[in-house]
Design a protein around this motif. Structure first.
Motif, PDB file in Angstrom:
ATOM      1  N   ILE A  70       0.861  -1.183   0.000  1.00 24.30           N
ATOM      2  CA  ILE A  70       0.000   0.000   0.000  1.00 24.30           C
ATOM      3  C   ILE A  70       0.894   1.228   0.000  1.00 24.30           C
ATOM      4  N   THR A  71       0.669   2.114  -0.959  1.00 25.17           N
ATOM      5  CA  THR A  71       1.453   3.333  -1.061  1.00 25.17           C
ATOM      6  C   THR A  71       0.551   4.531  -0.822  1.00 25.17           C
ATOM      7  N   GLY A  72       1.170   5.639  -0.488  1.00 23.22           N
ATOM      8  CA  GLY A  72       0.410   6.869  -0.264  1.00 23.22           C
ATOM      9  C   GLY A  72       0.958   7.619   0.920  1.00 23.22           C
ATOM     10  N   THR A  73       0.183   8.553   1.413  1.00 27.89           N
ATOM     11  CA  THR A  73       0.572   9.376   2.550  1.00 27.89           C
ATOM     12  C   THR A  73       0.573   8.549   3.824  1.00 27.89           C
ATOM     13  N   THR A  74       1.626   8.677   4.610  1.00 25.06           N
ATOM     14  CA  THR A  74       1.748   7.970   5.878  1.00 25.06           C
ATOM     15  C   THR A  74       0.758   8.550   6.889  1.00 25.06           C
ATOM     16  N   ILE A  75       0.098   7.676   7.626  1.00 26.94           N
ATOM     17  CA  ILE A  75      -0.830   8.099   8.678  1.00 26.94           C
ATOM     18  C   ILE A  75      -0.142   7.841  10.007  1.00 26.94           C
ATOM     19  N   GLN A  76       0.229   8.915  10.698  1.00 25.14           N
ATOM     20  CA  GLN A  76       0.957   8.783  11.958  1.00 25.14           C
ATOM     21  C   GLN A  76       0.082   8.997  13.176  1.00 25.14           C
ATOM     22  N   ALA A  77      -1.100   9.573  12.989  1.00 26.30           N
ATOM     23  CA  ALA A  77      -2.038   9.790  14.093  1.00 26.30           C
ATOM     24  C   ALA A  77      -3.454   9.716  13.548  1.00 26.30           C
ATOM     25  N   LEU A  78      -4.340   9.220  14.383  1.00 19.40           N
ATOM     26  CA  LEU A  78      -5.706   9.004  13.943  1.00 19.40           C
ATOM     27  C   LEU A  78      -6.640   9.090  15.137  1.00 19.40           C
ATOM     28  N   SER A  79      -7.685   9.892  15.017  1.00 19.36           N
ATOM     29  CA  SER A  79      -8.725   9.968  16.038  1.00 19.36           C
ATOM     30  C   SER A  79      -9.929   9.226  15.488  1.00 19.36           C
ATOM     31  N   ILE A  80     -10.423   8.258  16.251  1.00 20.73           N
ATOM     32  CA  ILE A  80     -11.524   7.414  15.786  1.00 20.73           C
ATOM     33  C   ILE A  80     -12.715   7.568  16.723  1.00 20.73           C
ATOM     34  N   ASN A  81     -13.870   7.827  16.136  1.00 24.07           N
ATOM     35  CA  ASN A  81     -15.114   7.930  16.886  1.00 24.07           C
ATOM     36  C   ASN A  81     -15.708   6.525  17.025  1.00 24.07           C
ATOM     37  N   LEU A  82     -15.740   6.009  18.254  1.00 22.41           N
ATOM     38  CA  LEU A  82     -16.320   4.700  18.508  1.00 22.41           C
ATOM     39  C   LEU A  82     -17.768   4.856  18.932  1.00 22.41           C
ATOM     40  N   MET A  83     -18.601   3.915  18.537  1.00 23.66           N
ATOM     41  CA  MET A  83     -19.969   3.880  19.035  1.00 23.66           C
ATOM     42  C   MET A  83     -20.023   2.870  20.184  1.00 23.66           C
ATOM     43  N   MET A  84     -21.036   2.965  21.003  1.00 25.07           N
ATOM     44  CA  MET A  84     -21.180   2.013  22.089  1.00 25.07           C
ATOM     45  C   MET A  84     -21.358   0.609  21.508  1.00 25.07           C
ATOM     46  N   ASP A  85     -20.689  -0.363  22.058  1.00 27.35           N
ATOM     47  CA  ASP A  85     -20.694  -1.769  21.678  1.00 27.35           C
ATOM     48  C   ASP A  85     -19.555  -2.029  20.695  1.00 27.35           C
ATOM     49  N   TRP A  86     -19.739  -2.917  19.731  1.00 27.33           N
ATOM     50  CA  TRP A  86     -18.645  -3.343  18.854  1.00 27.33           C
ATOM     51  C   TRP A  86     -18.404  -2.371  17.712  1.00 27.33           C
ATOM     52  N   ASN A  87     -17.115  -2.197  17.383  1.00 29.26           N
ATOM     53  CA  ASN A  87     -16.664  -1.327  16.305  1.00 29.26           C
ATOM     54  C   ASN A  87     -15.604  -2.070  15.498  1.00 29.26           C
ATOM     55  N   LEU A  88     -15.574  -1.823  14.201  1.00 23.40           N
ATOM     56  CA  LEU A  88     -14.565  -2.404  13.314  1.00 23.40           C
ATOM     57  C   LEU A  88     -13.682  -1.253  12.836  1.00 23.40           C
ATOM     58  N   ILE A  89     -12.419  -1.247  13.305  1.00 17.91           N
ATOM     59  CA  ILE A  89     -11.512  -0.124  13.036  1.00 17.91           C
ATOM     60  C   ILE A  89     -10.248  -0.597  12.338  1.00 17.91           C
TER      61      ILE A  89
END
Length: 124
Positions: free
Chosen positions: A47-66
């Motif tokens: 996989i090529t492209g811009t490097t992702i060094q930080a990420l904020s993820i909005n989780l919902m209550m219960d199970w999440n696929l991240i």
């Protein structure tokens, strides 16, 4: 190009699904989301492209696929200032669900939260 066909050209067409309280078929990848995607056989992808060094993820209550960032990150490095992550609920899938201690680039993971809120994944 965020289309899964551009990133994973050997994937079976029409098999990309995200999870947002239910499975939804989609065409484009979103940073931070995890997905189900089928292949006819095991495949290695660069996989090529811009490097992702930080990420904020909005989780919902219960199970999440991240997904994670561009580097391997130990789950102990994830910032959970609201304490919403239920301990011991990080799972990957390799023919069966397996509990994980690290997030690897390019893979999706199940995580369970006791309420909605944000977590931050960074490359320390």
């Amino acid at each position: 190009d965020p289309s899964y066909a551009a990133v994973f050209p050997s994937a079976i067409p029409g098999t990309l699904y995200l999870f947002d309280e239910t499975y939804t078929q989609t065409q484009d990848l979103i940073i931070g989301k995890g997905y189900w995607l089928r292949f006819d056989e095991p495949t290695t992808v660069s996989i090529t492209g811009t490097t992702i060094q930080a990420l904020s993820i909005n989780l919902m209550m219960d199970w999440n696929l991240i997904s994670g960032i561009s580097d391997v990150v130990d789950i102990s490095q994830i910032t959970d200032s609201e304490s919403i992550i239920i301990p011991g609920t990080f799972y990957g899938f390799e023919n069966i669900y397996i509990q994980v201690s690290q997030l690897e680039p390019g893979k999706g993971y199940w995580i369970r939260a006791n309420s909605s809120g944000y977590i931050t994944i960074t490359n320390n």
